[in-house]
Write a protein that holds these residues in place. Structure first.
Motif, short mmCIF file in Angstrom:
data_model
loop_
_atom_site.label_atom_id
_atom_site.label_comp_id
_atom_site.label_asym_id
_atom_site.label_seq_id
_atom_site.Cartn_x
_atom_site.Cartn_y
_atom_site.Cartn_z
N ALA A 74 0.65 -1.31 0.19
CA ALA A 74 -0.11 -0.01 -0.08
C ALA A 74 0.78 1.31 0.07
CB ALA A 74 -1.08 0.11 1.03
N MET A 75 1.93 1.03 0.83
CA MET A 75 2.76 2.52 1.00
C MET A 75 3.60 2.65 -0.41
SD MET A 75 2.57 4.03 3.60
CE MET A 75 3.99 5.27 3.74
N LEU A 76 3.96 1.52 -1.10
CA LEU A 76 4.39 1.49 -2.55
C LEU A 76 3.49 2.14 -3.57
CD1 LEU A 76 6.69 -1.45 -2.77
CD2 LEU A 76 7.52 0.40 -2.04
N ALA A 77 2.32 1.89 -3.41
CA ALA A 77 1.36 2.17 -4.29
C ALA A 77 0.89 3.94 -3.95
CB ALA A 77 0.04 1.58 -3.95
N LEU A 78 0.79 4.03 -2.55
CA LEU A 78 0.39 5.58 -2.26
C LEU A 78 1.45 6.60 -2.16
CD1 LEU A 78 -2.08 4.42 0.45
CD2 LEU A 78 -2.71 5.13 -1.88
N VAL A 132 -3.73 3.91 4.54
CA VAL A 132 -3.29 2.70 4.47
C VAL A 132 -4.24 1.31 4.52
CG1 VAL A 132 -1.48 0.89 5.16
CG2 VAL A 132 -0.88 3.22 4.76
N TYR A 133 -5.04 1.77 5.69
CA TYR A 133 -5.92 0.91 5.93
C TYR A 133 -7.20 0.69 5.04
CZ TYR A 133 -9.74 -1.65 8.48
OH TYR A 133 -10.84 -2.59 9.07
N LEU A 145 3.08 0.45 10.59
CA LEU A 145 3.86 1.56 10.27
C LEU A 145 4.65 2.35 11.32
CD1 LEU A 145 0.51 3.34 8.45
CD2 LEU A 145 2.63 2.61 7.28
N SER A 146 4.40 2.32 12.42
CA SER A 146 5.17 2.76 13.37
C SER A 146 6.53 1.92 13.55
CB SER A 146 4.38 2.66 14.73
OG SER A 146 5.37 2.87 15.88
N GLY A 147 6.35 0.72 13.61
CA GLY A 147 7.48 -0.14 13.61
C GLY A 147 8.44 -0.19 12.57
N TRP A 161 1.45 11.14 8.91
CA TRP A 161 1.40 10.55 7.70
C TRP A 161 2.66 9.83 7.69
CZ3 TRP A 161 -1.37 11.38 2.90
CH2 TRP A 161 -2.76 12.16 3.11
N TYR A 162 2.97 8.97 6.81
CA TYR A 162 4.08 8.07 6.71
C TYR A 162 4.55 8.29 5.15
CZ TYR A 162 3.56 6.27 11.30
OH TYR A 162 3.28 6.08 12.66
N ASP A 163 5.57 8.17 5.05
CA ASP A 163 6.36 8.34 3.66
C ASP A 163 7.19 7.38 3.23
OD1 ASP A 163 7.53 9.56 1.36
OD2 ASP A 163 7.43 11.63 1.99
N ALA A 164 6.99 6.75 2.10
CA ALA A 164 7.67 5.42 1.58
C ALA A 164 9.08 5.97 1.30
CB ALA A 164 6.96 4.75 0.80
#
Lengths: 150, 150
Positions: free
Chosen positions: B34-38, B46-47, B67-69, B87-90
């Motif tokens: 999901a992160m790669l896609a988004l 993500v969920y 995500l946190s880990g 937010w998280y950034d890949a």
DNA sequence: GTTGATGCAAAGGCTTTGCAACTAA
DNA sequence: TTAGTTGCAAAGCCTTTGCATCAAC
């Protein structure tokens, strides 16, 4: 693009309030005094400061509301930190923030050169279709050890 | 969305997990896909993505934990936005974020010149006593009138 | 006297946690 | 097998809100 100026002192603060039709309550005065003293702080820190200095009777909720309201009219700047809390900054110039992960402390880093450079740069390189309101340069740091450097 | 140097793809992701002694669970794989896609997303996005694509059975809590880990071991980057969410950034390179106030959307702005410049600058100008872990350049923007679509 | 602000407590929204059940290796 | 993970639900934390009361103007 953001303007270069510092936070209003107490008298100009009063006249800004007046010009916005806002009342100069003891709570607002106390919050602003705390912000001037602290430079930047979370709502909780502002609240603690007011309690300690005993500048006014106020509740935490009001501190939250006041900080939120005043930042909405551009007197403070809202800064979310990486521990997911909100800090407010009384200095609205473009400048740099250093967030100490371990201590959960937000500090200013004064670096006129970099700030000026960034401001100038994004004046000409704003993202397509957007106008830049704020440039927030945030350094997430940890204290360096005296040993080897990377 | 372009990526000059991207987050690890799925195979290198697996080997990173292995090297860290972490298990390649379907949930982790789905989160990473999901992160790669988004590119970047909040835990909730993500969920939703995983649910929609039906790539794995997973709960929101696990998405948060994953995500946190993964950001703790440097695979993603944690980005608090001005609406006080995370937010998280890949993409782990130094790059710029554009936060659209009205839409609560975080976008990447690719600007190699500025990123490289900033990275180089703070290598030599780290705040005294600190080591810089991340440089977060965040532009808070609003849409300029002549634009309609993203 | 008006109109807006504060206090209080409760609700809200996002995120984390504890623990039992589970599963990748 | 077994150390690490997930699911679930509950708790946590910071922040906002609704409403009655209060005070600046």
């Amino acid at each position: 693009m953001r303007r270069t100026r510092t936070a209003p002192d107490m008298e100009s603060f009063r006249s800004i309030l007046k010009s916005k039709g806002l009342k100069a309550t003891p709570q607002r005065i106390a919050v602003h005094a705390a912000m001037l003293a602290l430079g930047h702080a979370s709502a909780d820190l502002v609240y603690e400061h007011i309690k300690k200095e005993d500048t006014a009777e106020v509740t935490v909720a009001s501190v939250y509301n006041i900080l939120s309201g005043l930042s909405a009219i551009g007197i403070y700047r809202r800064i979310p930190t990486s521990d997911n809390r909100v800090w407010y900054d009384a200095i609205t110039r473009t400048h740099l923030h250093v967030f100490d992960r371990k201590r959960s402390e937000l500090k200013d880093l004064v670096d006129e050169d970099f700030s000026a450079m960034a401001a100038a740069y994004f004046k000409d390189h704003a993202p397509k279709g957007y106008k830049v309101d704020e440039i927030d340069i945030h350094l997430v740091c940890h204290r360096s050890r005296n040993t080897k450097k990377q």
